[in-house]
Scaffold this active site. Structure first.
Site, PDB file in Angstrom:
ATOM      1  N   THR A  13     -14.399 -10.925  42.574  1.00  0.00           N
ATOM      2  CA  THR A  13     -14.546 -12.536  42.103  1.00  0.00           C
ATOM      3  C   THR A  13     -14.863 -12.352  40.211  1.00  0.00           C
ATOM      4  OG1 THR A  13     -15.635 -12.991  44.169  1.00  0.00           O
ATOM      5  CG2 THR A  13     -16.021 -14.285  42.367  1.00  0.00           C
ATOM      6  N   SER A  55     -12.936  -6.619  46.871  1.00  0.00           N
ATOM      7  CA  SER A  55     -13.613  -5.333  47.309  1.00  0.00           C
ATOM      8  C   SER A  55     -13.733  -5.015  48.819  1.00  0.00           C
ATOM      9  CB  SER A  55     -15.281  -5.392  46.714  1.00  0.00           C
ATOM     10  OG  SER A  55     -15.992  -6.035  47.624  1.00  0.00           O
ATOM     11  N   ASP A  89     -18.937  -7.526  47.568  1.00  0.00           N
ATOM     12  CA  ASP A  89     -19.099  -7.382  49.025  1.00  0.00           C
ATOM     13  C   ASP A  89     -19.039  -5.759  49.259  1.00  0.00           C
ATOM     14  OD1 ASP A  89     -18.360 -10.052  49.301  1.00  0.00           O
ATOM     15  OD2 ASP A  89     -16.507  -9.815  50.332  1.00  0.00           O
TER      16      ASP A  89
END
Ligand code: ASP
Length: 323
Positions: A13, A55, A89
């Site tokens: 992100t 991720s 993540d």
């Protein structure tokens, strides 16, 4: 003198943008790269982007690639600190993998963001800036791989993502951060007491992770055995217990010399061999189950993968999990 800091962008992100429909997506260019000039007064930055992945797409293969880049840049180019930008993540997994394997005595900081680069309150550039400050700091040496977001410094070993969207998602349950980042400086208030590093050349084994629940039976463990897994981590109940119907499957794995490592599905505390009833921790230890010392399931899985690259001896693996 400005420190020579290697910045490794890997995606996530922190490098994405929100499109007009509200979807967060990677673009053709990483916006962080264009922002590098805003950070150059802080350190001598050397920026690389070996891959650009959300991720959930990151695997131990990419983690291994990062380890090799860091070691090579340390020995060939004399970098004095490393900052990795990463999707949140699986950030804790990459950070812990590097913590267990990188041979370079320099600060390594992993960071990310909960809001993409063009969202109001985007936290990416700020977290990157904080991470460069931590990676440039003498006190960050010898503390293992660090995770820096939201003005907090956490160890790779203890940190975990605790919230799906809040910017304070990264927490170290039970232990807390080991330092903070303020406008004036970087302050450490704790130091990790134990550092471990394993020499590995690659990851080739298969390790699965099973979460226990009321009524878990042996079928998944038999399937894992048939699928030729090399190891299993079980997130057990409470202090380290499993339903009795699952014990036969666990025993079948151990008889085939497949290590079974137990952690707790509770996110505070350590799984231990306390209960003596069927499926209780004492019973499981008597059957040869290995207890892990307070790691969460995803980190114990990585540690078992790394341990298996070293040895297939169950007693050796048990020793590795004693810390
Ligand atoms: N799903 C994103 C990722 O891990 C979440 C983030 O980066 O914050 O790539």
């Amino acid at each position: 003198m400005k420190k020579k800091i290697l910045v490794i962008h890997t995606g996530g992100t922190i490098s994405m943008m929100e499109d007009p429909t509200g979807s967060v997506i990677p673009g053709s260019e990483n916006p962080l790269i264009a922002q590098t000039s805003q950070l150059e007064s802080m350190a001598e930055l050397h920026v690389v982007e070996p891959f650009h992945l959300p991720s959930p797409h990151v695997t131990p293969k990419e983690m291994m690639e990062l380890k090799l880049i860091i070691e090579n840049e340390y020995s060939s180019n004399g970098v004095e600190g490393v900052v990795i930008t990463h999707g949140t993540d699986t950030l804790e997994e990459t950070a812990y993998f590097l913590d267990l394997t990188v041979k370079a005595p320099i600060p390594i900081v992993v960071t990310g963001a909960m809001r993409s680069s063009n969202e109001i309150g985007a936290d990416g550039l700020y977290n990157l800036m904080s991470s460069i400050r931590v990676a440039s700091c003498e006190e960050a040496i010898d503390k293992g791989v660090l995770v820096v977001l939201n003005d907090e410094i956490h160890t790779a070993k203890n940190v975990t993502k605790t919230h799906t969207s809040n910017v304070s998602t990264f927490q170290s349950p039970q232990y807390g951060p080991i330092g903070i980042v303020t406008k004036r400086g970087v302050v450490f208030h704790h130091s990790p007491t134990y550092k471990e590093c394993y020499d590995i050349n690659g990851i080739s084994n298969k390790v699965s992770l099973i979460k226990a629940y009321a009524g878990l039976d042996s079928s998944l463990f038999h399937a894992i055995k048939e699928l030729d897994y090399d190891g299993v981590v079980v997130e057990a109940l409470g202090q380290g217990n499993l339903p009795p119907a699952s014990v036969e499957g666990i025993k079948a794995l151990i008889e085939k010399n497949i290590p079974v490592v137990l952690v707790s599905r509770c996110f505070n505390g350590i799984a231990q061999d306390i209960y003596g009833y069927e499926g209780g921790g004492k019973d499981l230890r008597d059957h040869g189950v290995i207890f892990s010392n307070g790691l969460n399931g995803q980190k114990a899985r990585l540690k078992l993968l790394i341990a298996l690259s070293h040895t297939k001896e169950i007693d050796e693996i048990r020793k590795i999990f004693a810390h």
